[in-house]
Design an enzyme around this catalytic site. Structure first.
Site, PDB file in Angstrom:
ATOM      1  N   SER A 149      -4.359  -2.595  -2.632  1.00  0.00           N
ATOM      2  CA  SER A 149      -4.304  -1.056  -2.923  1.00  0.00           C
ATOM      3  C   SER A 149      -2.961  -0.739  -3.606  1.00  0.00           C
ATOM      4  CB  SER A 149      -4.046  -0.258  -1.595  1.00  0.00           C
ATOM      5  OG  SER A 149      -3.681   1.074  -1.485  1.00  0.00           O
ATOM      6  N   TYR A 162      -0.332   0.342   6.954  1.00  0.00           N
ATOM      7  CA  TYR A 162      -0.957   0.126   5.798  1.00  0.00           C
ATOM      8  C   TYR A 162      -0.457  -0.511   4.659  1.00  0.00           C
ATOM      9  CZ  TYR A 162      -4.885   1.327   2.642  1.00  0.00           C
ATOM     10  OH  TYR A 162      -5.883   1.264   1.509  1.00  0.00           O
TER      11      TYR A 162
END
Ligand SMILES: NC(=O)c1ccc[n+]([C@@H]2O[C@H](COP(=O)([O-])OP(=O)(O)OC[C@H]3O[C@@H](n4cnc5c(N)ncnc54)[C@H](O)[C@@H]3O)[C@@H](O)[C@H]2O)c1
Length: 276
Positions: A149, A162
């Site tokens: 990501s 995350y």
């Protein structure tokens, strides 16, 4: 086993896609189907995996639904041992994509949520690479796509858990790419910014942050999961390691590399400003 040189890795693949029941994973499965592939559609949710497999069939590919928690070592090892038989031939592409979201400040996020996020986002990818990198090396070709990501380098506040998983996936992919250099095995790390999917609904965020994230997903998504999957499979075919499909991700990537200290200061400043 030899493979015609003219055939790209994404064409007629025998592929495993994790997190195939929704969002980016489903789009990977469908795009592989369009390219003539057989796809093992892996998800923790059986019904969703089955829906994707049926859509793969409709597109002229062959879809097989498989239920597995990618963070569970034993379940993943079983999947890996059965994959070739289920696909009908040697696996040639693995998309380690399953992922979940966890938001909140360090100290506020429970250790249980840390473990959950690391289990899916990081251990799920480790299991995929651990099982398939040696097989592909032996085969002399293959493609590994790891869904990281932009969070893996952007360091956005209140997303530590995350962010940590995604920067680890990026590091794993970079190292693997070097280790597999010249073997015929391609490694790509997908680093999207915002892509409209179900990820926010399923994430563990403080409730006000969940609403904010859902709104951001509506407002600031400049692409869709189908386009992201197409670009990433093309990048894998070219043996391109970094896949940044959106302009905002590319901008952050360049800014941080060119001026890392300024980037860190600007991030802190804008966070303080937003909090006031
Ligand atoms: N959507 C975005 O904005 C965005 C941005 C950057 C990266 N990503 C990454 O893309 C990947 C796919 O996410 P998405 O946005 O499509 O989300 P999504 O929620 O739409 O899809 C994720 C899928 O993974 C499955 N899954 C969850 N835990 C699992 C487990 N333990 N084992 C197997 N399957 C599991 C879910 O059931 C779901 O079907 C994730 O790794 C995510 O971190 C998403």
């Amino acid at each position: 086993m030899s493979r015609p040189k003219s055939l790209k890795l994404s064409q007629c693949a025998a592929a495993i896609v994790t997190g195939a029941g929704s969002g980016i994973g489903r789009s990977f499965a469908l795009e592989l189907a369009r390219r003539g592939g057989t796809v093992l559609c892996v998800d923790i949710q059986q019904e969703r995996a089955a829906q994707t497999a049926a859509q793969v069939d409709e597109l002229g590919g062959r879809g097989i639904a498989y239920t597995c928690d990618v963070g569970d070592e034993k379940q993943f090892a079983k999947l890996a041992s059965k994959a070739d038989a289920l696909l009908g031939r040697a696996t040639t592409v693995v998309v380690n994509n399953a992922g979940v979201g966890v938001g909140g400040r360090i100290g506020d996020v429970s250790l249980e949520d840390w473990r959950w996020c690391l289990s899916v986002n990081l251990w799920g990818v480790i299991h995929g690479c651990h099982e398939f990198a040696p097989r592909f090396r032996k085969l002399g070709y293959g493609g590994i796509i790891n869904t990281a990501s932009a969070a893996g380098f952007a360091a956005a506040p209140e997303m530590t858990t995350y962010n940590v998983t995604k920067s680890a996936v990026l590091s794993l992919s970079e190292t693997l790419s070097a280790e597999l250099s010249g073997t015929g095995v391609h490694v790509s790390a997908l680093c999207p910014t915002i892509v409209p999917t179900n990820i926010i609904n399923e994430s563990r965020f403080p409730s006000d942050r969940k609403t904010f994230a859902a709104k951001a997903m509506e407002k600031w998504a400049f692409t869709n999961s189908g386009e992201v999957a197409r670009q990433t499979l093309d990048a894998m075919d070219r043996n391109q390691l970094y896949v940044l499909p959106q302009w905002d991700g590319r901008l952050m990537w360049r800014a941080k590399r060119a001026l890392p200290q300024l980037y860190a200061r600007a991030l802190g400043f804008s966070y303080r400003l937003a909090a006031d």
